[in-house]
Write a protein that holds these residues in place. Structure first.
Motif, mmCIF file in Angstrom:
data_model
loop_
_atom_site.group_PDB
_atom_site.id
_atom_site.type_symbol
_atom_site.label_atom_id
_atom_site.label_comp_id
_atom_site.label_asym_id
_atom_site.label_seq_id
_atom_site.Cartn_x
_atom_site.Cartn_y
_atom_site.Cartn_z
ATOM 1 N N LYS A 1 0.826 -1.213 0.000
ATOM 2 C CA LYS A 1 0.000 0.000 0.000
ATOM 3 C C LYS A 1 0.859 1.262 0.000
ATOM 4 C CE LYS A 1 -0.003 2.309 4.152
ATOM 5 N NZ LYS A 1 -0.019 3.773 4.346
ATOM 6 N N SER A 2 2.090 1.149 0.488
ATOM 7 C CA SER A 2 2.965 2.312 0.593
ATOM 8 C C SER A 2 3.845 2.487 -0.633
ATOM 9 C CB SER A 2 3.839 2.209 1.847
ATOM 10 O OG SER A 2 3.060 2.197 3.015
ATOM 11 N N PHE A 3 4.631 1.447 -1.015
ATOM 12 C CA PHE A 3 5.573 1.684 -2.110
ATOM 13 C C PHE A 3 4.871 1.780 -3.470
ATOM 14 C CE2 PHE A 3 5.926 -3.036 -1.842
ATOM 15 C CZ PHE A 3 5.720 -3.384 -3.166
ATOM 16 N N ILE A 4 3.694 1.166 -3.615
ATOM 17 C CA ILE A 4 2.979 1.264 -4.891
ATOM 18 C C ILE A 4 2.263 2.603 -5.022
ATOM 19 C CG2 ILE A 4 1.100 0.316 -6.298
ATOM 20 C CD1 ILE A 4 1.822 -2.435 -5.301
ATOM 21 N N THR A 5 1.637 3.089 -3.953
ATOM 22 C CA THR A 5 0.769 4.268 -4.060
ATOM 23 C C THR A 5 1.325 5.539 -3.434
ATOM 24 O OG1 THR A 5 -0.446 3.831 -1.997
ATOM 25 C CG2 THR A 5 -1.225 2.734 -3.997
ATOM 26 N N GLU A 6 2.401 5.461 -2.614
ATOM 27 C CA GLU A 6 2.832 6.629 -1.855
ATOM 28 C C GLU A 6 4.282 7.035 -2.096
ATOM 29 O OE1 GLU A 6 1.996 5.591 2.173
ATOM 30 O OE2 GLU A 6 -0.163 5.416 1.847
ATOM 31 N N SER A 7 4.968 6.418 -3.062
ATOM 32 C CA SER A 7 6.347 6.827 -3.364
ATOM 33 C C SER A 7 6.338 8.234 -3.964
ATOM 34 C CB SER A 7 6.994 5.849 -4.346
ATOM 35 O OG SER A 7 7.143 4.577 -3.760
ATOM 36 N N THR A 8 7.291 9.076 -3.532
ATOM 37 C CA THR A 8 7.330 10.471 -3.997
ATOM 38 C C THR A 8 8.683 10.870 -4.587
ATOM 39 O OG1 THR A 8 7.917 11.211 -1.760
ATOM 40 C CG2 THR A 8 5.572 11.205 -2.322
ATOM 41 N N ASP A 9 9.643 9.967 -4.586
ATOM 42 C CA ASP A 9 10.986 10.302 -5.060
ATOM 43 C C ASP A 9 11.176 9.928 -6.526
ATOM 44 O OD1 ASP A 9 11.774 11.333 -2.614
ATOM 45 O OD2 ASP A 9 12.396 9.372 -1.858
ATOM 46 N N ASP A 10 12.072 10.674 -7.190
ATOM 47 C CA ASP A 10 12.386 10.444 -8.603
ATOM 48 C C ASP A 10 13.725 9.730 -8.702
ATOM 49 O OD1 ASP A 10 13.121 10.600 -11.314
ATOM 50 O OD2 ASP A 10 11.943 12.417 -11.608
ATOM 51 N N PHE A 11 13.695 8.488 -9.157
ATOM 52 C CA PHE A 11 14.908 7.669 -9.226
ATOM 53 C C PHE A 11 15.980 8.325 -10.086
ATOM 54 C CE2 PHE A 11 17.649 4.263 -10.614
ATOM 55 C CZ PHE A 11 17.697 3.375 -9.554
ATOM 56 N N PHE A 12 15.571 8.918 -11.216
ATOM 57 C CA PHE A 12 16.524 9.438 -12.189
ATOM 58 C C PHE A 12 17.020 10.854 -11.861
ATOM 59 C CE2 PHE A 12 13.977 6.241 -14.407
ATOM 60 C CZ PHE A 12 14.994 5.384 -14.802
ATOM 61 N N GLU A 13 16.523 11.420 -10.748
ATOM 62 C CA GLU A 13 17.056 12.679 -10.249
ATOM 63 C C GLU A 13 17.897 12.464 -8.998
ATOM 64 O OE1 GLU A 13 14.161 15.722 -9.818
ATOM 65 O OE2 GLU A 13 13.644 15.772 -11.967
ATOM 66 N N GLY A 14 18.233 11.224 -8.732
ATOM 67 C CA GLY A 14 19.110 10.916 -7.603
ATOM 68 C C GLY A 14 18.402 10.601 -6.301
ATOM 69 N N ASP A 15 17.052 10.578 -6.322
ATOM 70 C CA ASP A 15 16.302 10.242 -5.102
ATOM 71 C C ASP A 15 16.270 8.725 -4.928
ATOM 72 O OD1 ASP A 15 15.801 12.961 -4.909
ATOM 73 O OD2 ASP A 15 13.858 12.808 -5.902
ATOM 74 N N VAL A 16 17.428 8.165 -4.654
ATOM 75 C CA VAL A 16 17.593 6.715 -4.596
ATOM 76 C C VAL A 16 17.862 6.287 -3.160
ATOM 77 C CG1 VAL A 16 18.963 4.754 -5.398
ATOM 78 C CG2 VAL A 16 18.491 6.663 -6.947
ATOM 79 N N HIS A 17 17.187 5.248 -2.745
ATOM 80 C CA HIS A 17 17.362 4.708 -1.394
ATOM 81 C C HIS A 17 18.096 3.369 -1.475
ATOM 82 C CE1 HIS A 17 14.449 7.611 0.289
ATOM 83 N NE2 HIS A 17 13.836 7.440 -0.869
ATOM 84 N N LEU A 18 19.245 3.300 -0.819
ATOM 85 C CA LEU A 18 19.951 2.037 -0.696
ATOM 86 C C LEU A 18 19.239 1.185 0.350
ATOM 87 C CD1 LEU A 18 22.470 0.211 -1.187
ATOM 88 C CD2 LEU A 18 23.580 1.471 0.676
ATOM 89 N N GLY A 19 19.135 -0.107 0.085
ATOM 90 C CA GLY A 19 18.476 -0.968 1.050
ATOM 91 C C GLY A 19 18.884 -2.412 0.902
ATOM 92 N N PHE A 20 18.328 -3.254 1.758
ATOM 93 C CA PHE A 20 18.592 -4.681 1.662
ATOM 94 C C PHE A 20 17.441 -5.470 2.257
ATOM 95 C CE2 PHE A 20 20.604 -3.447 5.723
ATOM 96 C CZ PHE A 20 20.018 -4.354 6.594
ATOM 97 N N ASN A 21 17.278 -6.696 1.773
ATOM 98 C CA ASN A 21 16.421 -7.709 2.386
ATOM 99 C C ASN A 21 17.311 -8.885 2.742
ATOM 100 O OD1 ASN A 21 14.143 -6.156 1.699
ATOM 101 N ND2 ASN A 21 13.806 -7.286 -0.200
ATOM 102 N N ILE A 22 17.163 -9.401 3.940
ATOM 103 C CA ILE A 22 17.906 -10.607 4.322
ATOM 104 C C ILE A 22 16.938 -11.552 5.011
ATOM 105 C CG2 ILE A 22 18.681 -9.626 6.535
ATOM 106 C CD1 ILE A 22 21.274 -11.294 6.132
ATOM 107 N N SER A 23 17.026 -12.824 4.682
ATOM 108 C CA SER A 23 16.091 -13.792 5.247
ATOM 109 C C SER A 23 16.835 -15.028 5.731
ATOM 110 C CB SER A 23 15.051 -14.207 4.194
ATOM 111 O OG SER A 23 15.663 -14.903 3.127
ATOM 112 N N ARG A 24 16.204 -15.701 6.677
ATOM 113 C CA ARG A 24 16.736 -16.956 7.197
ATOM 114 C C ARG A 24 15.584 -17.933 7.369
ATOM 115 N NH1 ARG A 24 20.936 -20.425 7.340
ATOM 116 N NH2 ARG A 24 20.678 -21.860 9.073
ATOM 117 N N ALA A 25 15.726 -19.122 6.802
ATOM 118 C CA ALA A 25 14.669 -20.123 6.856
ATOM 119 C C ALA A 25 14.946 -21.148 7.949
ATOM 120 C CB ALA A 25 14.540 -20.823 5.505
#
Length: 305
Positions: free
Chosen positions: A262-286
């Motif tokens: 509901k948030s990243f699909i409908t509420e993102s406000t940054d422009d990737f190609f203007e440098g509004d880039v967020h570094l991130g990671f997902n890590i999982s353990r089963a």
């Protein structure tokens, strides 16, 4: 005369054998073959921000930590975004091989989410096999942050948001997979009257396998009828999957700082190609519960290869 009889007999036997071969061919075509299904369309249960068609096997509990930092272009004072962060941690469990459920909590908006994902159809291998995998995904989010004006408290139902998705994926080759994600997000409450309660979006994601344990992923969501109260942008992300035993580690660059639909699909406000880039990671353990833990975990690891 005897020669004619012998020749006629030989020809008759040959015709019978040919007819028998034709009958066996027909029976072979009509007899159901052993079903085989495509495996490891994606390495994990996420493409990057959004879900993939992959489920955890029955009895497997997965612990996922997702992290998104601030904008890379925020400068050295913010250590290029590393001084800011948003985190989500969640648990996902395979009730069956085809049905997975999960819960999570995000620091952004202090949101709690719960979801299910059910595999409706599986991509087959061989003649007359079904060409794609199809999963149904549904989630509910409770926004618990108290950022309202005094006297304007929202009701409990006003804090709820719902997401419905169909995940349509095909593994074209061992090195390339693609997924389409038609989505519908419903908001019980909106900021202004012009905001739609129901928002339609279409996402696309892909995976290119680089080595046995590393792949390059991309993901994009186009919003058909965006919110009017904020200047939104379409969610875009690129990343790398690294699989090591029971871990799947994803390094991500995205214009979205949130990690629930509901948030990243409908509420993102940054422009990737203007440098509004967020570094991130997902890590999982089963973790495997039940009998034959080592055997099942080994099968999970091999299916990701």
């Amino acid at each position: 005369m005897k020669k004619l009889i012998i020749l006629f007999t030989i020809l008759s036997i040959g015709n019978m054998m040919h007819a028998q071969e034709d009958l066996f061919d027909i029976l072979d075509e009509e007899t159901p073959q052993t079903k085989e299904y495509a495996t490891a369309t994606f390495k994990g249960t996420r493409i990057l921000n959004g879900h993939s068609v992959e489920n955890r096997k029955k009895g497997v509990l997965e612990f996922i930590i997702s992290h998104r930092f601030g904008r890379v272009n925020s400068g050295v004072d913010e250590l290029f975004g590393l001084d800011q962060s948003n985190i989500r941690f969640g648990f996902e469990y395979g009730l069956t091989d085809d049905l997975m459920i999960g819960v999570g909590r995000s620091s952004f908006e202090k949101a709690y989410d719960a979801f299910f994902k059910y595999k409706l159809l599986k991509q087959g291998i061989g003649k007359n096999a079904f060409p794609i995998s199809v999963s149904a995904f549904g989630s509910v989010v409770y926004r618990s942050v108290d950022d309202f004006e005094p006297g304007n408290e929202p009701s409990e139902t006003d804090r709820l948001f719902y997401t419905s998705q169909l995940l349509l994926a095909r593994k074209f080759s061992p090195a390339f997979s693609l997924q389409i994600m038609p989505s519908f997000i419903y908001r019980n409450s909106v900021a202004i009257q012009e905001d739609p309660h129901g928002i339609f979006a279409v996402g696309i994601g892909g995976r290119v396998k680089l080595t046995k344990r590393i792949s390059l992923n991309g993901e994009y969501h186009y919003t058909v009828n965006p919110l009017e109260s904020i200047d939104t942008t379409n969610s875009l992300a690129f990343g790398i999957d690294i699989e090591t035993g029971g871990h799947v580690f994803q390094i991500i660059l995205s214009n979205s700082i949130t990690m629930i639909e509901k948030s990243f699909i409908t509420e993102s406000t940054d422009d990737f190609f203007e440098g509004d880039v967020h570094l991130g990671f997902n890590i999982s353990r089963a973790f495997q519960f039940g009998k034959n833990k080592k055997k099942k975990l080994k099968a999970i690891q091999e299916s990701n290869e």
